[in-house]
Write an enzyme that holds these catalytic residues in place. Structure first.
Site, PDB file in Angstrom:
ATOM      1  N   CYS A  29       2.373  -5.069   7.100  1.00 21.29           N
ATOM      2  CA  CYS A  29       2.140  -4.826   5.675  1.00 21.29           C
ATOM      3  C   CYS A  29       3.344  -4.088   5.085  1.00 21.29           C
ATOM      4  O   CYS A  29       4.207  -3.596   5.815  1.00 21.29           O
ATOM      5  CB  CYS A  29       0.863  -4.024   5.468  1.00 21.29           C
ATOM      6  SG  CYS A  29      -0.634  -4.960   5.865  1.00 21.29           S
ATOM      7  N   HIS A  58       0.826  -1.210   0.000  1.00 21.14           N
ATOM      8  CA  HIS A  58       0.000   0.000   0.000  1.00 21.14           C
ATOM      9  C   HIS A  58       0.857   1.256   0.000  1.00 21.14           C
ATOM     10  O   HIS A  58       2.061   1.243   0.313  1.00 21.14           O
ATOM     11  CB  HIS A  58      -0.945   0.002   1.206  1.00 21.14           C
ATOM     12  CG  HIS A  58      -0.270   0.077   2.544  1.00 21.14           C
ATOM     13  ND1 HIS A  58       0.025   1.269   3.157  1.00 21.14           N
ATOM     14  CD2 HIS A  58       0.142  -0.903   3.381  1.00 21.14           C
ATOM     15  CE1 HIS A  58       0.596   1.024   4.331  1.00 21.14           C
ATOM     16  NE2 HIS A  58       0.679  -0.284   4.491  1.00 21.14           N
TER      17      HIS A  58
END
Length: 612
Positions: free
Chosen positions: A511, A492
């Site tokens: 992440c 992301h």
């Protein structure tokens, strides 16, 4: 016929319960053959050659059924027993290595392969190379009727070669056992036994390694580097760089001459930039009489810094001095571990792929298998990964299927409980100030729940969830790349761009944050109809959440290796931020064979042709 059946029954009576089927299959086949052809028993026992074959056959079959070998350091070959049976089945359970005109050459070729296993980052000791060498001359001198001794040596050679070939292709460690959640292989290497038998018959055993080793350009480069670094580790003196303060270009230091020689040896300083006779050390001299740290040598240090995950500024600080002082034998180990990890990978499909190397803090995206990708065609960018001590990014393989532009951040309950709830309890307006909201479930269509004492109580019980709305504060930035996986991690964007300027970038909750999300979105969507670069840019500006389903999924690999060739052909070493190297080293010390059942999705999958 009765005599044969008595021999069979006697033989079976000494076998373990689970192993009698192999023997029964062999001997039952003989009985039916004699019964059908009505052959006389007298010639069978009247000719020495038939008796020899029968004796060898029984001894080899017994060894395979026992799954134990007294000559070998790892005596149990339970996980190679099926390969052994297949190999000797093709030879009618006769000798493969002894008792023929090519015995000495063939065995010498096998011993050469095993003795040189270190060329591939493997340890010759694991294949009982020295034991087999010591027993060779006595084995070649055995009499034809020494069935047991002949069978023992012959099968020992076979087990060691099977182990070597299996380790070279699949690796010595099961990655699942050390929490490397890589995909199980869909296809099995073309039958190892057939490959060995074919090369034995063709007198081409020495070509076996190139048929079974991983077919990755990265692997081949590492193998070449391994030879170079082993030579350097053996010949180069230990170099240790000690500093009291950072050393900059123009400064003097007693270790500059040694530094110059070291940089030349490892390829970071061209020989022509290292001319001049610099005195090695002046321990009693004033600092201004020490050799000078020149711009040319600083350029070599910059390349060294780049190759070791450091900021390439040419300044020799604490981190650079420590990296310069790492013994080269430790770099050899890093290369060997990198080769082992590459053996765990199934063959990568041709087409678009995305790879993140966690300790490198780098992402690569390319349109072909790595061996065919050109540097100009590779998208490369910095990434931020999970914190080393708390939130490690997992090793995984998955398929990217969606992209969310202007995404919600669905906050994991672990983060909600540890970080958000305490702040919310102190300040009921905390969620509003952070552009967050309560919802009963995750999903773009979920409606917000008002913040009240009741809803906060429900949040404590896990009945409600917290998400962050799209916007400038959103932790996922403007785009999220989704590849469903059990760890629920993804790639992301991020509003915290300042972290990309740091050389060590483990700051996330697990992440992976990407430095250039626009470039990655362009790569992922370039073959998607209607998604021009302008369309991607517009989607990253529009406040509304938009999901794009990919027409063709893209393989994503989160990998972990501390030695790696980059797209510019530089051999780069990285710190072992998660301690995975130490875990793998420990696993490699355990004397065991990897089971095929832990590697493959289906035992009945079609084999892959390696001979082409």
């Amino acid at each position: 016929m009765k005599l044969i059946m008595l021999i069979i029954i006697k033989k079976l009576s000494f076998q373990p319960a689970n192993d009698w089927k192999i023997l029964l299959k062999r001997y039952a086949g003989w009985s039916l053959m004699f019964l059908f052809l009505n052959l006389s028993m007298q010639p069978l026992f009247g000719e020495g050659s038939s008796l020899e074959v029968s004796g060898i056959d029984q001894e080899i079959t017994a060894i395979i059924a026992a799954r134990q070998h007294p000559y070998l350091m790892l005596s149990s070959f339970q996980n190679r027993a099926e390969d052994m049976d297949n190999l000797y089945k093709m030879a009618d359970y006769r000798l493969l290595w002894l008792g023929n005109g090519h015995s000495e050459k063939n065995i010498a070729d096998v011993l050469h392969l095993l003795a040189n296993a270190s060329v591939h980052g493997l340890n010759p000791v694991h294949y009982d190379t020295e034991t087999l060498r010591q027993k060779l001359i006595p084995a070649l001198s055995l009499k034809p009727e020494a069935y047991k001794e002949l069978a023992l040596y012959d099968t020992a050679i076979s087990i060691s070669l099977l182990r070597y070939a299996h380790d070279l292709h699949y690796g010595r460690v099961n990655p699942q056992g050390i929490n490397f959640k890589l995909k199980l292989r869909e296809k099995k290497l073309t039958d190892l036994a057939s490959l060995i038998k074919a090369n034995l018959d063709a007198g081409a055993l020495l070509q076996l390694p190139e048929l079974v080793e991983p077919n990755f350009k990265q692997y081949r480069k590492l193998k070449e580097a391994l030879v170079t670094y082993k030579q350097l580790a053996e010949k180069s003196p230990l170099f240790e760089m000690k500093i009291n303060k950072p050393v900059r270009s123009g400064d003097h230091h007693p270790k500059i001459a040694e530094l110059r020689r070291f940089l030349v040896a490892v390829g970071d300083l061209p020989q022509e930039n290292a001319v001049g006779d610099l005195p090695p050390e002046y321990p009693e001299s004033p600092s201004d009489k020490f050799p000078v740290y020149t711009e040319e040598i600083a350029a070599g240090v910059k390349k060294f810094q780049y190759r070791h995950g450091l900021t390439p500024d040419g300044v020799i600080g604490k981190g650079t001095a420590e990296a310069l002082s790492v013994p080269l034998k430790e770099r050899v180990t890093q290369i060997e571990l990198a080769m082992e990890r590459l053996r765990w990978l199934p063959e990568l499909s041709v087409g678009a792929s995305i790879i993140v190397n966690i300790p490198a803090f780098q992402l690569w995206a390319f349109d072909d298998a790595p061996a065919g990708a050109k540097a100009a065609d590779i998208v490369n960018m910095k990434v931020v990964v999970g914190r080393a001590l708390k939130n490690q990014t997992p090793v995984l393989m998955a398929e990217m299927r969606f992209i969310d532009f202007m995404p919600y951040w669905n906050i994991p309950y672990s983060i909600t409980k540890k970080e958000i709830l305490p702040k919310l309890i102190q300040n009921n307006n905390y969620l509003a100030t952070e552009n967050m909201e309560l919802v009963s479930r995750f999903g773009n269509e979920a409606l917000p729940v008002p913040v009240t004492e009741t809803s906060i109580a429900q949040l404590k019980q896990g009945l409600l969830k917290v998400r962050q709305r799209p916007g400038l504060k959103n932790a996922l930035g403007r785009v999220k790349f989704i590849f469903p996986n059990e760890n629920d991690v993804y790639l992301h964007d991020t509003p915290a761009n300042s972290l990309f300027s740091k050389s060590r970038r483990d700051f996330s909750h697990g992440c992976v944050r990407v430095e250039d999300p626009k470039k990655l979105a362009d790569f992922v969507l370039k073959n998607q109809e209607g998604w021009t670069r302008e369309a991607v840019e517009q989607a990253m500006k529009t406040p509304k959440t938009q999901r794009v389903v990919l027409k063709k999924s893209i393989p994503v690999l989160f990998f972990y290796t501390t030695s790696f060739f980059d797209q510019n052909n530089n051999l780069v070493f990285y710190p072992d931020i998660y301690g995975h190297d130490a875990v793998l080293l420990g696993a490699l010390k355990k004397p065991e064979d990897v089971s095929d059942h832990s590697l493959f999705i289906s035992k009945n999958s079609s084999p892959v042709e390696l001979g082409k």
